[in-house]
Design a protein around this motif. Structure first.
Motif, PDB file in Angstrom:
ATOM      1  N   ALA A  79      -7.269   6.689  -3.418  1.00  0.00           N
ATOM      2  CA  ALA A  79      -7.641   7.493  -2.413  1.00  0.00           C
ATOM      3  C   ALA A  79      -8.074   6.651  -0.926  1.00  0.00           C
ATOM      4  O   ALA A  79      -8.344   7.254   0.019  1.00  0.00           O
ATOM      5  CB  ALA A  79      -8.842   8.681  -2.664  1.00  0.00           C
ATOM      6  N   ILE A  80      -8.178   5.345  -1.155  1.00  0.00           N
ATOM      7  CA  ILE A  80      -8.329   4.456   0.003  1.00  0.00           C
ATOM      8  C   ILE A  80      -6.927   4.561   0.880  1.00  0.00           C
ATOM      9  O   ILE A  80      -6.154   4.276   0.488  1.00  0.00           O
ATOM     10  CB  ILE A  80      -8.726   3.097  -0.255  1.00  0.00           C
ATOM     11  N   PRO A  81      -7.324   5.047   2.276  1.00  0.00           N
ATOM     12  CA  PRO A  81      -6.248   5.112   3.057  1.00  0.00           C
ATOM     13  C   PRO A  81      -5.462   3.787   2.857  1.00  0.00           C
ATOM     14  O   PRO A  81      -5.778   2.782   2.743  1.00  0.00           O
ATOM     15  CB  PRO A  81      -6.893   5.369   4.489  1.00  0.00           C
ATOM     16  N   ARG A  82      -4.063   4.004   3.214  1.00  0.00           N
ATOM     17  CA  ARG A  82      -3.077   2.716   3.367  1.00  0.00           C
ATOM     18  C   ARG A  82      -3.245   1.688   4.383  1.00  0.00           C
ATOM     19  O   ARG A  82      -2.750   0.472   4.291  1.00  0.00           O
ATOM     20  CB  ARG A  82      -1.740   3.187   3.186  1.00  0.00           C
ATOM     21  N   GLN A  83      -4.030   1.980   5.319  1.00  0.00           N
ATOM     22  CA  GLN A  83      -4.144   1.135   6.473  1.00  0.00           C
ATOM     23  C   GLN A  83      -5.412   1.348   7.076  1.00  0.00           C
ATOM     24  O   GLN A  83      -6.136   2.794   7.155  1.00  0.00           O
ATOM     25  CB  GLN A  83      -3.326   1.145   7.601  1.00  0.00           C
ATOM     26  N   PRO A  84      -6.161   0.505   7.594  1.00  0.00           N
ATOM     27  CA  PRO A  84      -7.388   0.725   8.646  1.00  0.00           C
ATOM     28  C   PRO A  84      -7.138   1.836   9.659  1.00  0.00           C
ATOM     29  O   PRO A  84      -5.887   2.286  10.225  1.00  0.00           O
ATOM     30  CB  PRO A  84      -7.790  -0.622   9.072  1.00  0.00           C
ATOM     31  N   GLY A  85      -7.996   2.675  10.211  1.00  0.00           N
ATOM     32  CA  GLY A  85      -8.096   3.568  11.350  1.00  0.00           C
ATOM     33  C   GLY A  85      -7.827   4.736  10.897  1.00  0.00           C
ATOM     34  O   GLY A  85      -7.589   5.791  11.641  1.00  0.00           O
TER      35      GLY A  85
ATOM     36  N   GLY B 282      -5.375  -9.938   2.754  1.00  0.00           N
ATOM     37  CA  GLY B 282      -5.527  -8.755   3.551  1.00  0.00           C
ATOM     38  C   GLY B 282      -5.899  -8.802   4.916  1.00  0.00           C
ATOM     39  O   GLY B 282      -6.840  -9.610   5.127  1.00  0.00           O
ATOM     40  N   MET B 283      -5.330  -8.118   5.754  1.00  0.00           N
ATOM     41  CA  MET B 283      -5.776  -8.088   7.186  1.00  0.00           C
ATOM     42  C   MET B 283      -5.902  -6.838   7.605  1.00  0.00           C
ATOM     43  O   MET B 283      -4.931  -5.802   7.421  1.00  0.00           O
ATOM     44  CB  MET B 283      -4.759  -8.858   8.119  1.00  0.00           C
ATOM     45  N   SER B 284      -6.806  -6.295   8.290  1.00  0.00           N
ATOM     46  CA  SER B 284      -7.151  -4.905   8.887  1.00  0.00           C
ATOM     47  C   SER B 284      -7.803  -5.115  10.368  1.00  0.00           C
ATOM     48  O   SER B 284      -8.863  -5.737  10.438  1.00  0.00           O
ATOM     49  CB  SER B 284      -8.276  -4.092   8.029  1.00  0.00           C
TER      50      SER B 284
ATOM     51  N   THR C 102       6.115  -6.307   3.310  1.00  0.00           N
ATOM     52  CA  THR C 102       5.544  -5.083   3.238  1.00  0.00           C
ATOM     53  C   THR C 102       4.173  -5.635   3.311  1.00  0.00           C
ATOM     54  O   THR C 102       3.606  -6.564   3.365  1.00  0.00           O
ATOM     55  CB  THR C 102       5.614  -4.659   1.742  1.00  0.00           C
ATOM     56  N   ARG C 103       3.048  -4.604   3.276  1.00  0.00           N
ATOM     57  CA  ARG C 103       1.530  -5.106   3.383  1.00  0.00           C
ATOM     58  C   ARG C 103       1.023  -4.730   1.957  1.00  0.00           C
ATOM     59  O   ARG C 103      -0.153  -4.357   1.811  1.00  0.00           O
ATOM     60  CB  ARG C 103       1.023  -3.974   4.558  1.00  0.00           C
ATOM     61  N   SER C 104       1.758  -4.903   1.044  1.00  0.00           N
ATOM     62  CA  SER C 104       1.474  -4.846  -0.559  1.00  0.00           C
ATOM     63  C   SER C 104       0.441  -5.622  -0.665  1.00  0.00           C
ATOM     64  O   SER C 104      -0.041  -6.640  -0.059  1.00  0.00           O
ATOM     65  CB  SER C 104       2.508  -5.350  -1.356  1.00  0.00           C
TER      66      SER C 104
ATOM     67  N   GLY D 201     -17.254  -4.199  -1.854  1.00  0.00           N
ATOM     68  CA  GLY D 201     -17.403  -5.620  -2.467  1.00  0.00           C
ATOM     69  C   GLY D 201     -16.294  -6.711  -1.996  1.00  0.00           C
ATOM     70  O   GLY D 201     -16.248  -7.646  -2.624  1.00  0.00           O
ATOM     71  N   THR D 202     -15.546  -6.253  -1.063  1.00  0.00           N
ATOM     72  CA  THR D 202     -14.359  -7.106  -0.662  1.00  0.00           C
ATOM     73  C   THR D 202     -14.999  -8.450  -0.130  1.00  0.00           C
ATOM     74  O   THR D 202     -15.792  -8.321   0.798  1.00  0.00           O
ATOM     75  CB  THR D 202     -13.466  -6.378   0.207  1.00  0.00           C
ATOM     76  N   PRO D 203     -14.635  -9.568  -0.365  1.00  0.00           N
ATOM     77  CA  PRO D 203     -14.891 -10.554   0.123  1.00  0.00           C
ATOM     78  C   PRO D 203     -14.161 -10.862   1.519  1.00  0.00           C
ATOM     79  O   PRO D 203     -12.942 -10.773   1.374  1.00  0.00           O
ATOM     80  CB  PRO D 203     -14.405 -11.642  -0.844  1.00  0.00           C
TER      81      PRO D 203
ATOM     82  N   PHE E 296      -7.910  -9.569  -1.413  1.00  0.00           N
ATOM     83  CA  PHE E 296      -7.471  -8.343  -2.447  1.00  0.00           C
ATOM     84  C   PHE E 296      -8.112  -8.750  -3.853  1.00  0.00           C
ATOM     85  O   PHE E 296      -7.613  -8.866  -4.741  1.00  0.00           O
ATOM     86  CB  PHE E 296      -6.118  -7.940  -2.562  1.00  0.00           C
ATOM     87  N   HIS E 297      -9.662  -8.715  -3.770  1.00  0.00           N
ATOM     88  CA  HIS E 297     -10.133  -9.229  -5.055  1.00  0.00           C
ATOM     89  C   HIS E 297      -9.863  -8.683  -6.261  1.00  0.00           C
ATOM     90  O   HIS E 297      -9.888  -8.899  -7.442  1.00  0.00           O
ATOM     91  CB  HIS E 297     -11.686  -9.542  -4.935  1.00  0.00           C
ATOM     92  N   GLN E 298      -9.864  -7.279  -6.159  1.00  0.00           N
ATOM     93  CA  GLN E 298      -9.619  -6.442  -7.421  1.00  0.00           C
ATOM     94  C   GLN E 298      -8.347  -6.471  -7.975  1.00  0.00           C
ATOM     95  O   GLN E 298      -8.298  -6.285  -9.247  1.00  0.00           O
ATOM     96  CB  GLN E 298     -10.158  -5.107  -7.084  1.00  0.00           C
TER      97      GLN E 298
HETATM   98  N1  SAH Z   1      -4.763  -3.360   5.717  1.00  0.00           N
HETATM   99  C1  SAH Z   1      -4.581  -4.381   4.867  1.00  0.00           C
HETATM  100  C2  SAH Z   1      -4.465  -3.536   3.490  1.00  0.00           C
HETATM  101  C3  SAH Z   1      -3.181  -2.659   3.583  1.00  0.00           C
HETATM  102  S1  SAH Z   1      -2.939  -2.161   1.438  1.00  0.00           S
HETATM  103  C4  SAH Z   1      -3.308  -5.169   5.210  1.00  0.00           C
HETATM  104  O1  SAH Z   1      -2.348  -4.793   5.846  1.00  0.00           O
HETATM  105  O2  SAH Z   1      -3.318  -6.395   4.678  1.00  0.00           O
HETATM  106  C5  SAH Z   1      -4.322  -1.114   1.828  1.00  0.00           C
HETATM  107  C6  SAH Z   1      -4.845  -0.884   0.350  1.00  0.00           C
HETATM  108  O3  SAH Z   1      -5.501  -2.273  -0.241  1.00  0.00           O
HETATM  109  C7  SAH Z   1      -5.589   0.342   0.042  1.00  0.00           C
HETATM  110  O4  SAH Z   1      -4.963   1.505  -0.109  1.00  0.00           O
HETATM  111  C8  SAH Z   1      -6.614   0.003  -0.972  1.00  0.00           C
HETATM  112  O5  SAH Z   1      -6.282   0.228  -2.363  1.00  0.00           O
HETATM  113  C9  SAH Z   1      -6.151  -1.481  -1.338  1.00  0.00           C
HETATM  114  N2  SAH Z   1      -7.373  -2.539  -1.243  1.00  0.00           N
HETATM  115  C10 SAH Z   1      -8.411  -2.552  -0.462  1.00  0.00           C
HETATM  116  N3  SAH Z   1      -9.306  -3.523  -0.798  1.00  0.00           N
HETATM  117  C11 SAH Z   1      -8.901  -3.935  -1.768  1.00  0.00           C
HETATM  118  C12 SAH Z   1      -9.365  -5.169  -2.579  1.00  0.00           C
HETATM  119  N4  SAH Z   1     -10.504  -5.877  -2.455  1.00  0.00           N
HETATM  120  N5  SAH Z   1      -8.462  -5.436  -3.653  1.00  0.00           N
HETATM  121  C13 SAH Z   1      -7.397  -4.793  -3.930  1.00  0.00           C
HETATM  122  N6  SAH Z   1      -7.034  -3.873  -3.345  1.00  0.00           N
HETATM  123  C14 SAH Z   1      -7.588  -3.324  -2.276  1.00  0.00           C
END
Ligand code: SAH
Length: 233
Positions: A20-26, A100-102, A90-92, A128-130, A62-64
């Motif tokens: 349920a976390i949105p796929r991008q910030p904003g 990651g970047m937001s 992609t922004r996978s 908890g994201t670093p 993306f620590h998790q």
């Molecule tokens: N804006 C960022 C993230 C895009 S992917 C970028 O473009 O790099 C967005 C997804 O990252 C979210 O839906 C969430 O599920 C996942 N996410 C956010 N924080 C995370 C983390 N600490 N570890 C793993 N996945 C994370």
């Protein structure tokens, strides 16, 4: 070559799980995050002048999912999970270095009990994201209005969200302790968090997500997300 990176801090957010976390910030502007700085950077001088900028870039880990590794091809959710693209197209989250970047909105700085905290709004980060780095968003360089955005040219279509009578009462009860809870639920659910393969099946399923320490349940009825209950876990 290997590089050692030390996070500059950790962010606290309402998102306790990836679902349920949105796929991008904003996309969910009511989602607030609080960055607590590490010992090394716990000095207000590191943030001097930051309030001049309405928006900031967060670079994070993306620590998790970092230990899940990566493959050259991924299936972006924007393509319904049916097509593959190169990971660098992609922004996978599953990428080499798991970075990651937001872009987020600046919301304030505080220094209390000797802990430096930066508050930001509109985040898409797990609790908890670093955080690896923070930089100001510089509109003349970072905003390119006529850029082409491929599969993600426009923000995703929004789904209608309505609250059941019970959910309405519950959201009002929790409101004083969870600022902007109503709009946060609305913004998150309007993104339709269901996996793509559920969207034409599982019609009667009740879905659940966690925001803060609240469990929120909803059902899709006639293309609308109907919030059923909001309960403390
Ligand atoms: N804006 C960022 C993230 C895009 S992917 C970028 O473009 O790099 C967005 C997804 O990252 C979210 O839906 C969430 O599920 C996942 N996410 C956010 N924080 C995370 C983390 N600490 N570890 C793993 N996945 C994370």
């Amino acid at each position: 070559m290997s590089i050692t990176i030390h996070p500059i801090g950790t962010i606290r957010t309402p998102y306790k799980e990836k679902f349920a976390i949105p796929r991008q910030p904003g996309l969910a502007k009511s989602a607030m995050g609080e960055i607590s700085f590490s010992k090394e950077c716990n000095d207000p001088n590191y943030l001097r002048g930051i309030e001049q900028f309405s928006h900031l870039w967060l670079l994070f880990h993306f620590h998790q999912t970092a230990d899940k590794g990566h493959t050259p091809l991924v299936r972006p959710p924007r393509l319904g999970g049916n097509h593959k693209l190169g990971v660098f197209a992609t922004r996978s989250t599953f990428r080499p270095n798991a970075m990651g970047m937001s872009v987020v909105e600046f919301a304030g700085v505080s220094y209390q009990n000797k802990q430096l905290i930066l508050t930001v709004r509109g985040i898409d980060l797990l609790d908890g994201t670093p955080i690896l780095d923070i930089k100001p968003y510089v509109p003349y360089a970072d905003s390119i209005p006529n850029a082409s955005g491929g599969m993600a040219q426009h923000s995703p279509e929004l789904m209608a969200v309505i609250f059941s009578e019970q959910a309405n009462k519950q959201v009002q009860k929790f409101a004083p302790n969870y600022p902007q809870l109503h709009s946060l639920i609305l913004e998150v659910l309007s993104q339709d968090p269901r996996p793509a393969y559920h969207q034409n099946s599982h019609p009667d399923k009740t879905y659940g997500m966690t925001l803060y320490d609240l469990n929120i349940q909803w059902q899709v009825i006639e293309q609308q997300n109907v919030v059923l209950t909001i309960q403390k876990m």
